[in-house]
Design a protein around this motif. Structure first.
Motif, PDB file in Angstrom:
ATOM      1  N   MET A 172      14.620  75.512  50.569  1.00 46.42           N
ATOM      2  CA  MET A 172      13.717  74.961  51.304  1.00 46.42           C
ATOM      3  C   MET A 172      13.517  73.578  50.419  1.00 46.42           C
ATOM      4  O   MET A 172      12.181  72.714  49.534  1.00 46.42           O
ATOM      5  CB  MET A 172      12.555  75.603  50.189  1.00 46.42           C
ATOM      6  N   PRO A 173      14.400  72.880  51.684  1.00 49.89           N
ATOM      7  CA  PRO A 173      14.663  70.990  50.964  1.00 49.89           C
ATOM      8  C   PRO A 173      12.976  70.711  50.980  1.00 49.89           C
ATOM      9  O   PRO A 173      12.387  69.880  50.102  1.00 49.89           O
ATOM     10  CB  PRO A 173      15.770  70.636  51.867  1.00 49.89           C
ATOM     11  N   PHE A 176       9.793  71.542  51.318  1.00 47.83           N
ATOM     12  CA  PHE A 176       9.296  72.245  50.151  1.00 47.83           C
ATOM     13  C   PHE A 176       9.214  71.485  48.589  1.00 47.83           C
ATOM     14  O   PHE A 176       8.637  71.003  48.002  1.00 47.83           O
ATOM     15  CB  PHE A 176       9.251  73.533  50.142  1.00 47.83           C
ATOM     16  N   ARG A 177      10.618  71.480  48.526  1.00 44.24           N
ATOM     17  CA  ARG A 177      11.051  71.050  47.523  1.00 44.24           C
ATOM     18  C   ARG A 177      10.842  69.124  46.850  1.00 44.24           C
ATOM     19  O   ARG A 177      10.130  69.065  45.904  1.00 44.24           O
ATOM     20  CB  ARG A 177      13.241  71.410  46.774  1.00 44.24           C
ATOM     21  N   ARG A 178      10.507  68.480  47.874  1.00 43.94           N
ATOM     22  CA  ARG A 178      10.895  66.977  48.169  1.00 43.94           C
ATOM     23  C   ARG A 178       8.752  66.639  47.989  1.00 43.94           C
ATOM     24  O   ARG A 178       8.427  66.010  46.931  1.00 43.94           O
ATOM     25  CB  ARG A 178      10.454  66.121  48.729  1.00 43.94           C
ATOM     26  N   TYR A 179       8.370  67.629  48.454  1.00 47.70           N
ATOM     27  CA  TYR A 179       6.011  68.103  48.412  1.00 47.70           C
ATOM     28  C   TYR A 179       6.427  68.413  47.346  1.00 47.70           C
ATOM     29  O   TYR A 179       5.066  67.457  46.761  1.00 47.70           O
ATOM     30  CB  TYR A 179       6.309  69.099  49.575  1.00 47.70           C
ATOM     31  N   PHE A 180       6.009  69.366  47.335  1.00 48.14           N
ATOM     32  CA  PHE A 180       5.886  70.014  45.511  1.00 48.14           C
ATOM     33  C   PHE A 180       5.781  69.100  44.593  1.00 48.14           C
ATOM     34  O   PHE A 180       5.122  69.091  43.693  1.00 48.14           O
ATOM     35  CB  PHE A 180       6.626  71.823  45.351  1.00 48.14           C
ATOM     36  N   ARG A 181       7.331  68.728  44.304  1.00 42.24           N
ATOM     37  CA  ARG A 181       7.289  67.393  43.226  1.00 42.24           C
ATOM     38  C   ARG A 181       6.652  66.239  43.147  1.00 42.24           C
ATOM     39  O   ARG A 181       6.030  66.101  42.201  1.00 42.24           O
ATOM     40  CB  ARG A 181       9.342  67.450  42.937  1.00 42.24           C
ATOM     41  N   SER A 182       6.799  65.745  44.807  1.00 43.22           N
ATOM     42  CA  SER A 182       5.887  64.631  44.471  1.00 43.22           C
ATOM     43  C   SER A 182       4.903  64.894  43.602  1.00 43.22           C
ATOM     44  O   SER A 182       3.865  64.188  42.951  1.00 43.22           O
ATOM     45  CB  SER A 182       6.444  63.855  45.631  1.00 43.22           C
ATOM     46  N   CYS A 183       4.384  66.369  44.713  1.00 43.16           N
ATOM     47  CA  CYS A 183       2.600  66.584  44.532  1.00 43.16           C
ATOM     48  C   CYS A 183       2.509  66.858  43.593  1.00 43.16           C
ATOM     49  O   CYS A 183       0.891  66.564  42.529  1.00 43.16           O
ATOM     50  CB  CYS A 183       1.979  66.977  45.853  1.00 43.16           C
ATOM     51  N   TRP A 184       2.733  68.087  42.547  1.00 35.94           N
ATOM     52  CA  TRP A 184       2.779  68.542  41.562  1.00 35.94           C
ATOM     53  C   TRP A 184       3.774  68.806  40.549  1.00 35.94           C
ATOM     54  O   TRP A 184       3.020  69.650  40.007  1.00 35.94           O
ATOM     55  CB  TRP A 184       2.463  70.296  41.759  1.00 35.94           C
ATOM     56  N   ASP A 185       5.076  68.057  41.016  1.00 37.00           N
ATOM     57  CA  ASP A 185       5.780  68.065  39.708  1.00 37.00           C
ATOM     58  C   ASP A 185       6.323  69.879  39.305  1.00 37.00           C
ATOM     59  O   ASP A 185       6.534  70.178  38.588  1.00 37.00           O
ATOM     60  CB  ASP A 185       5.030  67.514  38.707  1.00 37.00           C
ATOM     61  N   LEU A 186       6.388  70.986  40.858  1.00 35.96           N
ATOM     62  CA  LEU A 186       6.604  71.813  40.691  1.00 35.96           C
ATOM     63  C   LEU A 186       7.686  72.338  41.413  1.00 35.96           C
ATOM     64  O   LEU A 186       7.969  70.892  42.235  1.00 35.96           O
ATOM     65  CB  LEU A 186       5.301  72.404  41.259  1.00 35.96           C
ATOM     66  N   PRO A 187       8.836  73.192  41.198  1.00 37.22           N
ATOM     67  CA  PRO A 187       9.687  73.406  41.877  1.00 37.22           C
ATOM     68  C   PRO A 187       9.155  74.426  43.703  1.00 37.22           C
ATOM     69  O   PRO A 187       7.484  74.633  43.496  1.00 37.22           O
ATOM     70  CB  PRO A 187      10.656  74.647  41.206  1.00 37.22           C
ATOM     71  N   ALA A 188      10.063  74.039  44.203  1.00 39.09           N
ATOM     72  CA  ALA A 188       9.867  74.265  45.099  1.00 39.09           C
ATOM     73  C   ALA A 188       8.965  76.178  45.407  1.00 39.09           C
ATOM     74  O   ALA A 188      10.276  76.904  44.976  1.00 39.09           O
ATOM     75  CB  ALA A 188      10.732  74.199  46.520  1.00 39.09           C
ATOM     76  N   PRO A 189       8.210  76.513  46.118  1.00 39.23           N
ATOM     77  CA  PRO A 189       8.109  78.323  46.358  1.00 39.23           C
ATOM     78  C   PRO A 189       9.731  78.828  47.211  1.00 39.23           C
ATOM     79  O   PRO A 189       9.309  78.699  47.649  1.00 39.23           O
ATOM     80  CB  PRO A 189       6.254  78.502  47.160  1.00 39.23           C
ATOM     81  N   PRO A 190       9.498  80.015  46.462  1.00 39.66           N
ATOM     82  CA  PRO A 190      10.603  80.998  47.268  1.00 39.66           C
ATOM     83  C   PRO A 190       9.482  81.388  48.981  1.00 39.66           C
ATOM     84  O   PRO A 190       9.135  80.873  49.573  1.00 39.66           O
ATOM     85  CB  PRO A 190      10.457  82.168  46.738  1.00 39.66           C
ATOM     86  N   ALA A 191      10.882  81.150  50.146  1.00 38.37           N
ATOM     87  CA  ALA A 191      10.306  81.115  51.344  1.00 38.37           C
ATOM     88  C   ALA A 191      10.226  82.876  51.624  1.00 38.37           C
ATOM     89  O   ALA A 191      11.517  83.913  51.394  1.00 38.37           O
ATOM     90  CB  ALA A 191      11.899  80.615  52.335  1.00 38.37           C
ATOM     91  N   ALA A 192       9.182  82.908  51.961  1.00 42.55           N
ATOM     92  CA  ALA A 192       9.367  84.054  53.113  1.00 42.55           C
ATOM     93  C   ALA A 192       9.711  84.907  54.160  1.00 42.55           C
ATOM     94  O   ALA A 192      10.170  86.150  54.610  1.00 42.55           O
ATOM     95  CB  ALA A 192       7.351  84.941  53.027  1.00 42.55           C
ATOM     96  N   VAL A 193      10.494  83.636  54.816  1.00 46.40           N
ATOM     97  CA  VAL A 193      10.798  83.593  56.455  1.00 46.40           C
ATOM     98  C   VAL A 193      12.143  82.292  56.296  1.00 46.40           C
ATOM     99  O   VAL A 193      11.113  80.947  56.539  1.00 46.40           O
ATOM    100  CB  VAL A 193      10.105  83.136  57.242  1.00 46.40           C
ATOM    101  N   THR A 194      12.870  81.968  56.619  1.00 48.77           N
ATOM    102  CA  THR A 194      13.682  80.403  56.570  1.00 48.77           C
ATOM    103  C   THR A 194      13.984  81.046  58.321  1.00 48.77           C
ATOM    104  O   THR A 194      14.365  82.088  58.937  1.00 48.77           O
ATOM    105  CB  THR A 194      14.765  80.253  56.105  1.00 48.77           C
TER     106      THR A 194
END
Length: 293
Positions: free
Chosen positions: A196-197, A199-217
């Motif tokens: 989830m690369p 998501f990883r950048r987005y969630f870290r930048s916006c909320w300092d959270l790890p990326a959520p797990p994927a239901a679908v890749t």
């Protein structure tokens, strides 16, 4: 053995070291496997040390092999650079092996391929994730890579140029409610890969959270957009991919960060090769193509 023969043997040694095998090195050098094996034995003879040891079904460098590669690689790379710079047939120097994420190919790379083909550049393109592309650069399976993650890369061994910044946006179907991190884990997500690369950048930048797990890749942006438009799945994707679906009303922005979430995109080649004319032709053409956000 003459100095010229020793240089040829050392070049074969370095090719085996970088590609991880005699067969790959022979193919890269345009030599037979017995010739490359003979060169390895010659180098081991004049260094007086074993340079490779069997590892499973292949071979791996010994400590002496690592030490010799570190000692000779800069000098052999410079010699190759000088020779390439003197060639008059530099553009027609064989195919250029280029790697990139699939998300970069259609919007940023395909546009330059036609003109380069007219200039005589023969291109071989493969899709992959940044870590895999960097590994392929370092063992000479690729000449140039487009990478979106440089954390943890051996920068001392790479020539890196910043290309552009892509903007990430969090999207969903227009009838879906806006996203808030308190919605976790009730919302489902589709990502480009298990890691989830984006998501990883987005969630870290916006909320300092790890990326959520994927239901679908799904390693294809067009398919991700189709999934999101046809389901309750959310995704983080580059804005340039989302624009047509946003304009058509198939997608909506479900979160608006205080500042845009930008992801730098780099062009990379192995250090010492950036001035090789046939590689520089492609490198310069890509750098001259403005990225879109």
């Amino acid at each position: 053995m003459s100095t010229a023969q020793e240089l040829v043997a050392l070049r074969s040694f370095l090719a085996v070291y970088r590609t991880g095998g005699v067969a790959r090195a022979a193919e890269q050098l345009g030599l037979s496997q017995p010739a490359v094996s003979h060169h390895l034995r010659a180098v081991e003879t004049f260094t007086g040390r074993p340079l490779f040891a069997r590892a499973g079904r292949g071979i791996a460098p010994t400590e002496a092999g690592h030490a010799l590669a570190a000692e000779v690689a800069p000098h052999l790379d410079v010699l190759d650079l000088v020779i390439d710079g003197r060639r008059t047939d530099a553009v027609d120097a064989g195919p250029v092996f280029l790697g990139s994420p699939g998300s970069q190919f259609d919007h940023h790379i395909a546009a330059v391929l036609g003109p380069l083909a007219d200039q005589g550049v023969c291109l071989r393109h493969r899709i992959g994730l940044s870590d895999d592309l960097v590994a392929a650069l370092l063992d000479d399976r690729l000449d140039i890579a487009v990478i979106t993650k440089i954390e943890g890369t051996p920068r001392s061994r790479l020539h890196l140029r910043h290309w552009f910044d892509e903007e990430f946006v969090l999207v969903g179907r227009p009838d879906q409610p806006p996203f808030h991190p308190s919605d976790l884990p009730r919302r489902l997500f589709i990502g480009y890969s298990e890691e989830m690369p984006m998501f990883r950048r987005y969630f870290r930048s916006c909320w300092d959270l790890p990326a959520p797990p994927a239901a679908v890749t799904m390693p294809d942006m067009t398919s991700i957009i189709t999934y999101v438009a046809a389901s309750t799945l959310l995704s983080v994707i580059p804005l340039h991919h989302a624009r047509p679906a946003l304009a058509a009303g198939r997608l909506a922005l479900l979160h608006r960060p205080a500042t845009p979430v930008l992801n730098p995109v780099y062009l990379a080649t192995r250090r010492g090769r950036q001035s090789r004319p046939h590689l520089k032709t492609l490198f310069d053409a890509l750098l001259a193509t403005p990225g879109t956000r």
